[in-house]
Design a protein around this motif. Structure first.
Motif, PDB file in Angstrom:
ATOM      1  N   LEU A 514       1.012  -1.037   0.071  1.00 51.02           N
ATOM      2  CA  LEU A 514       0.049   0.002  -0.030  1.00 51.02           C
ATOM      3  C   LEU A 514       1.093   1.362  -0.189  1.00 51.02           C
ATOM      4  O   LEU A 514       0.432   2.263  -0.969  1.00 51.02           O
ATOM      5  CB  LEU A 514      -0.972  -0.096   1.206  1.00 51.02           C
ATOM      6  N   LEU A 515       1.877   1.396   0.810  1.00 51.19           N
ATOM      7  CA  LEU A 515       2.861   2.329   0.770  1.00 51.19           C
ATOM      8  C   LEU A 515       3.425   2.726  -0.379  1.00 51.19           C
ATOM      9  O   LEU A 515       3.622   3.754  -0.968  1.00 51.19           O
ATOM     10  CB  LEU A 515       3.770   2.318   1.895  1.00 51.19           C
ATOM     11  N   ALA A 516       3.877   1.446  -1.216  1.00 52.16           N
ATOM     12  CA  ALA A 516       4.610   1.664  -2.303  1.00 52.16           C
ATOM     13  C   ALA A 516       3.616   2.491  -3.448  1.00 52.16           C
ATOM     14  O   ALA A 516       4.024   2.996  -4.355  1.00 52.16           O
ATOM     15  CB  ALA A 516       5.129   0.551  -2.873  1.00 52.16           C
ATOM     16  N   ALA A 517       2.405   1.798  -3.447  1.00 50.36           N
ATOM     17  CA  ALA A 517       1.566   2.404  -4.102  1.00 50.36           C
ATOM     18  C   ALA A 517       1.065   4.136  -4.111  1.00 50.36           C
ATOM     19  O   ALA A 517       1.105   4.678  -5.187  1.00 50.36           O
ATOM     20  CB  ALA A 517       0.030   1.526  -4.529  1.00 50.36           C
ATOM     21  N   HIS A 518       1.033   4.348  -2.801  1.00 46.74           N
ATOM     22  CA  HIS A 518       0.764   5.475  -2.181  1.00 46.74           C
ATOM     23  C   HIS A 518       1.977   6.519  -2.941  1.00 46.74           C
ATOM     24  O   HIS A 518       1.670   7.239  -3.718  1.00 46.74           O
ATOM     25  CB  HIS A 518       1.060   5.755  -0.927  1.00 46.74           C
ATOM     26  N   GLU A 519       3.264   6.029  -2.962  1.00 51.22           N
ATOM     27  CA  GLU A 519       4.361   6.673  -3.465  1.00 51.22           C
ATOM     28  C   GLU A 519       4.529   6.835  -5.102  1.00 51.22           C
ATOM     29  O   GLU A 519       4.900   7.956  -5.640  1.00 51.22           O
ATOM     30  CB  GLU A 519       5.799   6.264  -2.970  1.00 51.22           C
ATOM     31  N   ALA A 520       3.949   5.895  -5.517  1.00 55.02           N
ATOM     32  CA  ALA A 520       4.012   5.705  -7.127  1.00 55.02           C
ATOM     33  C   ALA A 520       2.897   6.483  -7.683  1.00 55.02           C
ATOM     34  O   ALA A 520       3.198   6.756  -9.050  1.00 55.02           O
ATOM     35  CB  ALA A 520       4.027   4.350  -7.474  1.00 55.02           C
ATOM     36  N   LEU A 521       1.805   6.785  -7.049  1.00 49.62           N
ATOM     37  CA  LEU A 521       0.757   7.667  -7.678  1.00 49.62           C
ATOM     38  C   LEU A 521       0.821   9.023  -7.592  1.00 49.62           C
ATOM     39  O   LEU A 521       1.738   9.510  -6.630  1.00 49.62           O
ATOM     40  CB  LEU A 521      -0.455   7.222  -7.046  1.00 49.62           C
ATOM     41  N   ASP A 522       0.218   9.703  -8.606  1.00 47.37           N
ATOM     42  CA  ASP A 522       0.210  11.222  -8.310  1.00 47.37           C
ATOM     43  C   ASP A 522      -0.682  11.690  -7.492  1.00 47.37           C
ATOM     44  O   ASP A 522      -1.392  10.664  -6.708  1.00 47.37           O
ATOM     45  CB  ASP A 522      -0.006  11.863  -9.893  1.00 47.37           C
ATOM     46  N   ARG A 523      -0.855  12.917  -7.192  1.00 46.28           N
ATOM     47  CA  ARG A 523      -1.770  13.352  -6.003  1.00 46.28           C
ATOM     48  C   ARG A 523      -2.919  13.106  -6.446  1.00 46.28           C
ATOM     49  O   ARG A 523      -3.883  12.551  -5.276  1.00 46.28           O
ATOM     50  CB  ARG A 523      -1.511  15.039  -5.791  1.00 46.28           C
TER      51      ARG A 523
END
Length: 554
Positions: A514-523
């Motif tokens: 979940l944290l990796a997806a958060h970082e990889a997505l735009d705002r």
């Protein structure tokens, strides 16, 4: 019935294109979580798995008609609105179902004494007080401290993210919600609260056997995490552990992506300091502006990436690997009820639970028994008259070192002799602890650290990758050796997911995903991700009519 076990599309079957929105290396719980979170924001994701089936340590396999899971023995926090239930329903659209193990969810046989882990802090605390009335004050203080550690893992997770707001929030949460004892060694904290050594062993043994390390090195908050994780009980995936990856496959495909198996990645490609895609072992180049490695820190930095600066190698060299293990997979004639196989897990020690990990015991640790056939309500329909289970024990790393470099199914005779000795030891324990299994073992095979290296590509055959110890997390005064292993790497577009990024086990893996997806997505993508999770938390699936909303959250 093979399709119930094998998950993913073989690379040779086609369907691969040369460009995706994201490429994920490794299909364990962390990699699949990242892939689904990205797919639900409309990203087209390709997941590449070297094994013949997806799932990592959540996969299942068949041999001669027998079926086993390989790592999922139970999962907690699955009542409505609890974190794992919210994330499970979000990732799978509520299609993944979980069966409760009941009460108790664990049993410990410690040097001949039997303890049980009941559901609920009150019942757990009361049971220990009834058994050790002279230790009432210490037991109450222990459970009070466990309750005060509930925010430690979220605080550490937030601290792994980038961005000034979230980092400021993490600092505030760490300062206000992380008690000083949380990052101290678990054994040290427990010894300071209770005097009775039998009670200490009853409290510490689950941490040692579930987290694969000495409680003299494990931080206390991880012991607290285990208590909190199973506070409301434990569950097992309906249909077996392969159901996890199978349920996560559909949203990836619905967004135009795929999970490819038998698809080892040779390297991650960089253009300067930016990730641009991956190159498969067969030479195929796949372009992607986002690359997520869920293959472990050692594999990522030592194998998949070009030569890294010496400081990276020094950091990796300074970190311990987790302890390796052997696991005996059992096939038994008879159904679970006939054989008296427990639904709960069974842990057995005949000495200090830390002895192996501290180097003062023999060549194996205590034993962990798990029988998925008794946990899965679909088992007897799918496999009438049969039962399967596993017995796991940790081993000293040097036990299998002489056979490093040998090939699967082409090992030295001494390796086979060692396997036979360990198999006999584990079978003896099986019949001692569960006498009705005597004469009913129809098939067995032993997985070793070399087996884990071959199939899961974990260096050293560790169950949890890098050690999750006080040195890794830091002691509150000095930074942890693992602080640099964040979801966002120094290379633009390259992210890390999986157990090395935060904590071990299913909870640690999916949280890191979940944290990796958060970082990889735009705002905007982040906003949709967290809004989607919030909807599942505010309005659990059981309170909504019909099926979960569409796959993509535009």
């Amino acid at each position: 019935m093979t399709d119930r076990v094998l998950v993913g599309r073989p690379l040779a079957a086609g369907g691969l294109t040369d460009e995706y929105d994201a490429a994920v290396v490794g299909s364990g719980a962390g990699g699949l979580t990242t892939a689904v979170c990205l797919a639900r924001q409309g990203r087209r994701v390709a997941v590449f798995e070297q094994h013949y089936t997806a799932g990592g340590y959540t996969h299942a396999y068949r041999r001669r008609g027998w079926e086993w899971d390989v790592g999922i023995h139970y999962v907690g926090q699955l009542t409505e609105r609890e974190p794992v239930r919210v994330l499970s329903d979000y990732l799978t659209g509520g299609t993944l179902q979980w069966a409760p193990l009941g009460d108790p969810y664990d049993e410990y046989r410690l040097a001949g004494e039997v303890y049980q882990a009941p559901v609920g802090f009150s019942a757990y605390r009361s049971g220990l007080i009834a058994r050790f009335p002279a230790e009432r004050a210490g037991i109450e203080a222990l459970f009070g401290l466990i309750g005060r550690c509930r925010a430690v893992l979220p605080a550490l997770a937030l601290g792994r993210l980038t961005g000034p707001v979230v980092r400021r929030l993490a600092r505030v949460l760490r300062a206000t919600a992380v008690p000083p004892q949380a990052l101290c060694p678990a054994r040290e904290v427990v010894e300071g609260l209770v005097r009775d050594e039998r009670l200490r062993q009853a409290v510490l043994t689950p941490s040692a056997l579930l987290l694969a390390d000495s409680t003299a090195r494990l931080p206390f908050f991880l012991l607290a995490v285990l208590f909190e994780h199973f506070r409301t009980g434990a569950w097992y995936p309906v249909g077996g552990s392969a159901a996890i990856a199978r349920a996560m496959l559909e949203p990836i495909r619905a967004a135009g992506g795929e999970v490819f198996v038998r698809a080892p990645v040779a390297r991650i490609e960089l253009d300067g300091s930016r990730a641009t895609g991956v190159v498969l072992a067969n030479g195929t180049r796949v372009r992607a502006p986002v690359v997520v490695s869920a293959a472990g820190a050692q594999n990522t930095y030592r194998t998949l990436l070009p030569r890294q600066p010496d400081r990276i190698a020094d950091r990796l060299d300074g970190m311990r690997r987790g302890f390796p293990f052997v696991v005996l997979f059992l096939g038994l004639d008879g159904d679970p009820a006939e054989l008296g196989l427990p639904r709960h897990n069974l842990m057995v020690t005949d000495e200090d639970c830390d002895a192996l990990f501290d180097g003062t015991g023999g060549r194996t640790s205590g034993y962990f028994f798990s029988f998925s056939c008794a946990k899965d309500p679909t088992w007897t329909t799918r496999h009438p008259g049969r039962s399967t289970g596993e017995i796991l024990t940790y081993v000293r790393p040097e036990l299998f070192e002489p056979f490093q470099g040998s090939r699967w199914q082409h090992r030295d005779p001494a390796y086979l002799a060692l396997k036979a000795e360990l198999t006999a030891q584990l079978l003896d324990q099986l019949h001692r602890q569960l006498p009705r299994t005597t004469g009913r073992v129809a098939y067995h095979e032993l997985g070793t650290p070399l087996t884990a290296e071959h199939f899961a590509d974990w260096s050293g055959g560790s169950l949890y990758g890098l050690a999750k110890d006080v040195a890794g997390f830091g002691d509150g005064h000095r930074p942890g050796l693992a602080d640099w292993l964040r979801p966002r790497t120094e290379a633009k577009g390259l992210y890390l997911s999986g157990q090395d990024c935060l904590a071990g086990g299913f909870l640690g893996a999916v949280t890191s995903g979940l944290l990796a997806a958060h970082e990889a997505l735009d705002r905007a993508g982040r906003a949709r991700l967290w809004a989607g999770l919030l909807r599942h938390g505010v309005r659990p699936r059981s309170t909504r009519s019909g099926r979960t909303p569409a796959v993509q959250e535009r």
